[in-house]
Design an enzyme around this catalytic site. Structure first.
Site, PDB file in Angstrom:
ATOM      1  N   HIS A 121       4.940  -0.312  -4.180  1.00  0.00           N
ATOM      2  CA  HIS A 121       4.797   0.891  -3.191  1.00  0.00           C
ATOM      3  C   HIS A 121       5.838   1.261  -2.305  1.00  0.00           C
ATOM      4  O   HIS A 121       6.849   0.416  -2.229  1.00  0.00           O
ATOM      5  CB  HIS A 121       3.758   0.194  -2.040  1.00  0.00           C
ATOM      6  CG  HIS A 121       3.186   1.194  -1.020  1.00  0.00           C
ATOM      7  ND1 HIS A 121       3.805   1.183   0.170  1.00  0.00           N
ATOM      8  CD2 HIS A 121       1.760   1.515  -0.921  1.00  0.00           C
ATOM      9  CE1 HIS A 121       3.135   1.835   0.986  1.00  0.00           C
ATOM     10  NE2 HIS A 121       1.862   2.263   0.280  1.00  0.00           N
ATOM     11  N   ASP A 198       4.581  -8.414  -1.948  1.00  0.00           N
ATOM     12  CA  ASP A 198       3.571  -7.403  -1.119  1.00  0.00           C
ATOM     13  C   ASP A 198       2.332  -7.591  -1.549  1.00  0.00           C
ATOM     14  O   ASP A 198       1.638  -7.501  -2.616  1.00  0.00           O
ATOM     15  CB  ASP A 198       4.094  -5.956  -1.539  1.00  0.00           C
ATOM     16  CG  ASP A 198       3.113  -5.118  -0.905  1.00  0.00           C
ATOM     17  OD1 ASP A 198       1.998  -5.381  -0.397  1.00  0.00           O
ATOM     18  OD2 ASP A 198       3.469  -3.870  -1.344  1.00  0.00           O
ATOM     19  N   GLN A 201      -2.503  -5.609  -1.629  1.00  0.00           N
ATOM     20  CA  GLN A 201      -3.516  -5.182  -2.305  1.00  0.00           C
ATOM     21  C   GLN A 201      -4.043  -6.456  -3.039  1.00  0.00           C
ATOM     22  O   GLN A 201      -5.046  -6.591  -3.879  1.00  0.00           O
ATOM     23  CB  GLN A 201      -3.335  -4.319  -3.165  1.00  0.00           C
ATOM     24  CG  GLN A 201      -2.898  -2.912  -3.009  1.00  0.00           C
ATOM     25  CD  GLN A 201      -3.914  -2.132  -2.199  1.00  0.00           C
ATOM     26  OE1 GLN A 201      -5.174  -2.340  -2.032  1.00  0.00           O
ATOM     27  NE2 GLN A 201      -3.393  -1.048  -1.593  1.00  0.00           N
ATOM     28  N   LYS A 224      -6.814  -3.833   5.450  1.00  0.00           N
ATOM     29  CA  LYS A 224      -7.307  -3.510   4.034  1.00  0.00           C
ATOM     30  C   LYS A 224      -8.186  -4.532   3.725  1.00  0.00           C
ATOM     31  O   LYS A 224      -8.897  -4.683   2.623  1.00  0.00           O
ATOM     32  CB  LYS A 224      -5.925  -3.476   3.096  1.00  0.00           C
ATOM     33  CG  LYS A 224      -5.273  -2.258   3.002  1.00  0.00           C
ATOM     34  CD  LYS A 224      -4.428  -2.264   1.968  1.00  0.00           C
ATOM     35  CE  LYS A 224      -2.919  -1.211   2.264  1.00  0.00           C
ATOM     36  NZ  LYS A 224      -3.438   0.085   2.223  1.00  0.00           N
ATOM     37  N   CYS A 361       2.080   6.856  -2.363  1.00  0.00           N
ATOM     38  CA  CYS A 361       3.200   6.179  -1.654  1.00  0.00           C
ATOM     39  C   CYS A 361       3.972   5.323  -3.003  1.00  0.00           C
ATOM     40  O   CYS A 361       4.477   4.411  -2.416  1.00  0.00           O
ATOM     41  CB  CYS A 361       2.985   5.187  -0.762  1.00  0.00           C
ATOM     42  SG  CYS A 361       2.199   5.905   0.976  1.00  0.00           S
TER      43      CYS A 361
END
Lengths: 406, 148
Positions: A121, A198, A201, A224, A361
């Site tokens: 991302h 990261d 997700q 999220k 993104c």
């Protein structure tokens, strides 16, 4: 898992959009919030609102207890060693930038390498581009296989003894690829590098144990994972956070302030300058309670069932391209032949179905896929196979509609 | 919403421009080229204008995007060809107003095919698709004027 009972706890899902019952398939952008989280924010503001760590009055104590209580929930949720390793931030982007500014810019020099992947991302690319420009370090990419995965062989051949930072997404927000973080962390450490993950997700959809992964930094967002917007977490190993520099200076993060020099509070507060995101953290705490009550393993299994069901139906449809590996997390990115994803999303929206369309993104990844944009349906604990059926019907309509026109 | 509502957005004439774009390509003798993209969605237009003595003598475009952005680019190039710069700019303003939902029937210009895009104003998320080509045109004209 009783999806119907879960859905009832999400008031927003009980509505019609454009004359159809809402089907929300954009949780990878932001998840919906259960009543428990909305109530936690509500009761904080109604009963306990006060600034933290400074007042001696009762409300101040209540707010502080709730805020630090939320930190403890995060610590247990991701199995951090200590609450000192849990920094509240505005979200994943802010968390990764904190490492870029507070760590990379201070400890990297010319000749050092930062290694990332092409599936990142933008928020896990640009902070490293900037850090590389600032320090003279080199930015390198681990190549991807055709199906959008990486192999440990390519990881090994990209990381060298000059590599100081490896930054990688846990789960790709476009391909659904789940990266082998634990194994990559081991390779990074063998080469004297740290690994920054990261987890935007990752954490919402699977049980994450930062000690088991042995990652050095792990960043994620509250919104999220059923929490409010504006709150996120940077997990970091204590010895790294101790040498890392704060990036925001001011109230709340200081120990002693002189006219020309100051010292910082101990961890984690040295990174939390200014009045922190109190309500957001409390809301995140409520989201963690909610998710843990259902169970992350159950959520992961449920999403897997839904996404496999969708993948099966999609594969049978003509003129549909699916991106990413067969073994994917709970999202599916696709394009309909001859229909631009924006147009797909507009037709689906007319049917009450919310999907994301665009470059997600991830412009370098779009280039790698050789597309300008894609459509993405992402699933969460409140989605059902009925939602997938509605999506498939919607895609058929889009095909018919644009097929008719041409 | 039914297909009828979608028809408000996707009029036949729009689809025709999308499928058979007018003025797609590049110019050999362009006086100005502008690249513009829509960073939130990835739509991209490369606009070539041949401007001489304050008149847009020729216009062509390349790019990628959805039916709305590409048909709008096709219509825009068609509309501004042969127009004076200030006329073209004025049309762009009228178009912006149209996207804000204002009625454009009383205007001095015959918008021709462009009127078909009026329905886009009812789809707020798609307005930026329709205005991309016009924004590029305004930028191109400004760049051309600066050069002279």
């Amino acid at each position: 898992m009783d999806t119907r009972a879960i859905r009832e706890q999400f008031p927003i899902l009980d509505q019609e959009v454009n004359g159809h019952p809402l089907v929300y398939l954009d949780s990878a952008a932001t998840s919906q919030k259960p009543i428990q989280v909305i109530e936690a924010l509500n009761s904080y503001y109604r009963q306990n609102n006060s600034n933290v760590h400074r007042g001696v009055h009762t409300l101040g104590t209540r707010a502080t207890d709730q805020y630090e209580g939320a930190r403890n929930k995060v610590k247990q949720f991701i199995n951090a060693y200590s609450t000192q390793e849990v920094i509240f931030t505005r979200g994943t982007t802010t968390a990764i930038n904190m490492v870029g500014y507070g760590y990379a810019r201070h400890f990297l020099t010319e000749g050092d390498e930062i290694v990332i992947t092409e599936m990142e991302h933008h928020s896990n690319i640009i902070p490293w581009q900037q850090a590389a420009k600032f320090t003279g370090a080199t930015l390198k990419y681990i190549p991807m296989e055709e199906d959008g995965t990486i192999t440990l062989d390519s990881v090994r051949s990209t990381i060298t003894d000059k590599t100081r930072i490896v930054a990688m997404t846990h789960v790709s927000n476009v391909l659904g690829t789940v990266n082998p973080i634990k194994e990559v962390a081991e390779i990074a450490h063998e080469n004297g590098a740290i690994i920054v993950v990261d987890g935007a997700q990752g954490v919402p959809h699977m049980k994450v144990d930062v000690q088991d992964l042995d990652c050095d930094f792990y960043a994620f967002s509250g919104h999220k994972m059923c929490g409010p917007t504006g709150i996120g977490v940077l997990y970091g190993k204590k010895h790294l956070l101790e040498k890392m520099e704060p990036v925001e200076f001011g109230g709340e993060m200081i120990d002693f302030v002189g006219l020309y020099d100051s010292t910082w509070k101990e961890l984690p507060w040295k990174f939390e300058g200014g009045t922190p995101i109190i309500a957001g953290a409390i809301g995140l705490g409520a989201a963690i309670d909610f998710l843990e009550e259902i169970g992350l393993h159950q959520i992961e299994a449920h999403e897997n069932e839904i996404v496999q069901y969708a993948q099966g139906l999609f594969t049978d449809m003509e003129g549909l391209t699916i991106f990413g590996p067969e073994k994917r997390s709970g999202l599916i990115t696709f394009n309909i032949e001859g229909v631009h994803p924006h147009d797909t999303a507009t037709v689906l929206d007319a049917e009450g179905i919310a999907v994301r369309a665009g470059h997600h993104c991830a412009q370098p990844l779009m280039k790698w896929l050789n597309v300008t944009a894609t459509a993405r349906a992402s699933f969460y604990l409140y989605n059902s196979k009925d939602d997938v059926d509605r999506l498939v019907e919607g895609i058929q309509l889009a095909k018919e509609y644009f097929g008719d026109v041409f | 919403m039914s297909f009828n509502n979608l028809d408000t957005l996707y009029r036949q004439v729009i689809m025709d421009h999308y499928k058979n774009p007018r003025n797609r390509g590049t110019l050999d003798n362009e006086s100005v080229t502008i690249d513009m993209n829509n960073p939130t969605c990835g739509d991209r237009i490369e606009l070539h204008l041949q401007i001489k003595d304050g008149i847009v003598e020729d216009a062509k475009f390349e790019g990628e995007g959805c039916s709305i952005s590409m048909s709008s680019a096709s219509m825009m190039t068609q509309a501004i060809k042969g127009k004076q710069i200030d006329e073209a700019i004025n049309m762009s303003h009228i178009f912006s107003n149209m996207m804000l939902g204002e009625d454009v029937e009383e205007v001095d210009f015959d918008l021709g095919d462009i009127e078909a895009l009026q329905g886009v104003s009812k789809f707020p998320a798609r307005i930026k698709c329709a205005t991309l080509a016009w924004k590029a045109m305004e930028k191109a004209v400004a760049a051309d004027e600066k050069e002279e």
